[in-house]
Design a protein around this motif. Structure first.
Motif, PDB file in Angstrom:
ATOM      1  N   ASP A  61     -12.171  -0.336  -2.556  1.00  0.00           N
ATOM      2  CA  ASP A  61     -11.561  -1.735  -3.106  1.00  0.00           C
ATOM      3  C   ASP A  61     -10.468  -2.317  -2.038  1.00  0.00           C
ATOM      4  OD1 ASP A  61      -9.783  -3.572  -4.313  1.00  0.00           O
ATOM      5  OD2 ASP A  61     -10.049  -2.439  -6.210  1.00  0.00           O
ATOM      6  N   TRP A  63      -8.350  -4.335  -1.719  1.00  0.00           N
ATOM      7  CA  TRP A  63      -7.030  -4.716  -2.590  1.00  0.00           C
ATOM      8  C   TRP A  63      -5.984  -3.600  -2.827  1.00  0.00           C
ATOM      9  CZ3 TRP A  63     -10.988  -8.077  -3.604  1.00  0.00           C
ATOM     10  CH2 TRP A  63     -10.813  -9.228  -3.294  1.00  0.00           C
ATOM     11  N   ASN A  64      -6.755  -2.363  -3.264  1.00  0.00           N
ATOM     12  CA  ASN A  64      -5.910  -1.354  -3.941  1.00  0.00           C
ATOM     13  C   ASN A  64      -6.248  -0.212  -3.390  1.00  0.00           C
ATOM     14  OD1 ASN A  64      -5.011  -3.012  -6.051  1.00  0.00           O
ATOM     15  ND2 ASN A  64      -6.892  -3.162  -6.888  1.00  0.00           N
ATOM     16  N   ASP A  65      -7.259   0.148  -2.554  1.00  0.00           N
ATOM     17  CA  ASP A  65      -7.505   1.683  -2.061  1.00  0.00           C
ATOM     18  C   ASP A  65      -6.747   1.654  -0.707  1.00  0.00           C
ATOM     19  OD1 ASP A  65      -9.139   1.947  -3.903  1.00  0.00           O
ATOM     20  OD2 ASP A  65     -11.258   2.004  -3.023  1.00  0.00           O
ATOM     21  N   GLY A  67      -3.484   0.920  -0.245  1.00  0.00           N
ATOM     22  CA  GLY A  67      -2.092   0.650  -0.421  1.00  0.00           C
ATOM     23  C   GLY A  67      -2.135  -0.942  -1.226  1.00  0.00           C
ATOM     24  N   ARG A  68      -1.321  -0.973  -2.242  1.00  0.00           N
ATOM     25  CA  ARG A  68      -1.245  -1.925  -3.098  1.00  0.00           C
ATOM     26  C   ARG A  68      -1.414  -3.428  -2.337  1.00  0.00           C
ATOM     27  NH1 ARG A  68      -2.478  -3.399  -7.913  1.00  0.00           N
ATOM     28  NH2 ARG A  68      -1.197  -4.575  -9.312  1.00  0.00           N
ATOM     29  N   PHE A  69      -2.412  -4.296  -2.531  1.00  0.00           N
ATOM     30  CA  PHE A  69      -2.578  -5.425  -1.991  1.00  0.00           C
ATOM     31  C   PHE A  69      -2.461  -5.589  -0.443  1.00  0.00           C
ATOM     32  CE2 PHE A  69      -1.414  -6.652  -6.292  1.00  0.00           C
ATOM     33  CZ  PHE A  69      -2.791  -7.180  -6.753  1.00  0.00           C
ATOM     34  N   ASN A  70      -2.673  -4.442   0.110  1.00  0.00           N
ATOM     35  CA  ASN A  70      -2.942  -4.262   1.717  1.00  0.00           C
ATOM     36  C   ASN A  70      -4.135  -4.758   2.265  1.00  0.00           C
ATOM     37  OD1 ASN A  70      -2.123  -3.850   4.423  1.00  0.00           O
ATOM     38  ND2 ASN A  70      -1.908  -1.518   4.121  1.00  0.00           N
ATOM     39  N   THR A  71      -4.457  -6.014   2.133  1.00  0.00           N
ATOM     40  CA  THR A  71      -5.740  -6.611   2.479  1.00  0.00           C
ATOM     41  C   THR A  71      -5.809  -6.867   3.929  1.00  0.00           C
ATOM     42  OG1 THR A  71      -4.894  -8.675   2.304  1.00  0.00           O
ATOM     43  CG2 THR A  71      -6.000  -7.737   0.293  1.00  0.00           C
ATOM     44  N   ASP A 156      -5.158  -7.835 -12.092  1.00  0.00           N
ATOM     45  CA  ASP A 156      -3.879  -7.706 -11.598  1.00  0.00           C
ATOM     46  C   ASP A 156      -3.048  -8.451 -12.723  1.00  0.00           C
ATOM     47  OD1 ASP A 156      -1.131  -7.677 -11.132  1.00  0.00           O
ATOM     48  OD2 ASP A 156      -1.623  -7.049  -8.977  1.00  0.00           O
ATOM     49  N   ASN A 158      -0.074  -9.121 -12.636  1.00  0.00           N
ATOM     50  CA  ASN A 158       0.949 -10.089 -11.860  1.00  0.00           C
ATOM     51  C   ASN A 158       0.351 -11.402 -11.441  1.00  0.00           C
ATOM     52  OD1 ASN A 158       3.049  -8.402 -12.009  1.00  0.00           O
ATOM     53  ND2 ASN A 158       2.215  -7.137 -10.373  1.00  0.00           N
TER      54      ASN A 158
END
Length: 160
Positions: A61, A63-65, A67-71, A156, A158
Motif C-alpha cells: 500500500d 500510502w500506508n506501508d 509510513g503514514r502518507f509517505n507517498t 482515511d 481525515n
C-alpha cells in the motif's frame, strides 16, 4: 509483447481505469496485466475482464506501508516491486499509473498509457452468477421499492 501496469490505487480508481484497459486492447491488439495492492486480492475486480492477461496482487500500500502518507517513498517502492515481479515473470515492459491532482482521471490514465481516449465509459465485468446474486440480494434488501446506492469514501477519516 507482455506489459505490466503498476497500479497502486484503490478499487474506485481501478474502475475508472477500466476504459483505458479496453482502449489498450483495442489499440495495441494484445492484453496487458495490472499489478494491484495485495489487500485487494479478495475483491478480484478483474476476474472477468476480457482485456487482461492477469492481475497479480503483489503491491504494498503506497500510502500506508511506508509510513503514514509517505507517498514519496511508497510509489517508487511499489514501482520497484512491479519491476522485480515483471522481470521474474518474463515481462517486456512495465508502466506506472499515478494520479495528477485536478485533472480528469479517465483522460490521465489513457494519456499515461499513450492511448487515444476512444472509450471513456467505466465498466465492471461480472459473471452471470454474480449478476444473479446481486439481483437477488437487492430484491431481498429493498424488494420492489425504488432505491439508490450511495458510495462514500471508506478510507482515511481525515479526508473530506
Amino acid at each position: 509483447m507482455k506489459t505490466l501496469v503498476v497500479f497502486g490505487h484503490g478499487l474506485g480508481d481501478a474502475v475508472v481505469l477500466s476504459s483505458a484497459i479496453k482502449n489498450w486492447y483495442n489499440q495495441k491488439g494484445y492484453k496487458l496485466s495490472i499489478a494491484m495492492q495485495k489487500r485487494f486480492e479478495q475483491a478480484n475486480l478483474w476476474k472477468n475482464c476480457p482485456y487482461l492477461e492477469e492481475t497479480p496482487y503483489i503491491l504494498s500500500d503506497p500510502w500506508n506501508d511506508f509510513g503514514r502518507f509517505n507517498t514519496k517513498v511508497g510509489f517508487p517502492s511499489i514501482l520497484q516491486e512491479g519491476i522485480d515481479w515483471a522481470k521474474s515473470n518474463n515481462y517486456d515492459e512495465v508502466c506506472m499509473i499515478w494520479d495528477q491532482p485536478n485533472n480528469y482521471l479517465v483522460k490521465n490514465y489513457n494519456d499515461m498509457l499513450n492511448l487515444k481516449m476512444e472509450d471513456a465509459d467505466p465498466e465492471v465485468w461480472i459473471s452471470d452468477d454474480d449478476s444473479l446474486f446481486a439481483e437477488e440480494e437487492i430484491m431481498r434488501l429493498v424488494g420492489n421499492h425504488k432505491f439508490a446506492f450511495i458510495q462514500i469514501h471508506s478510507g482515511d477519516p481525515n479526508r473530506s
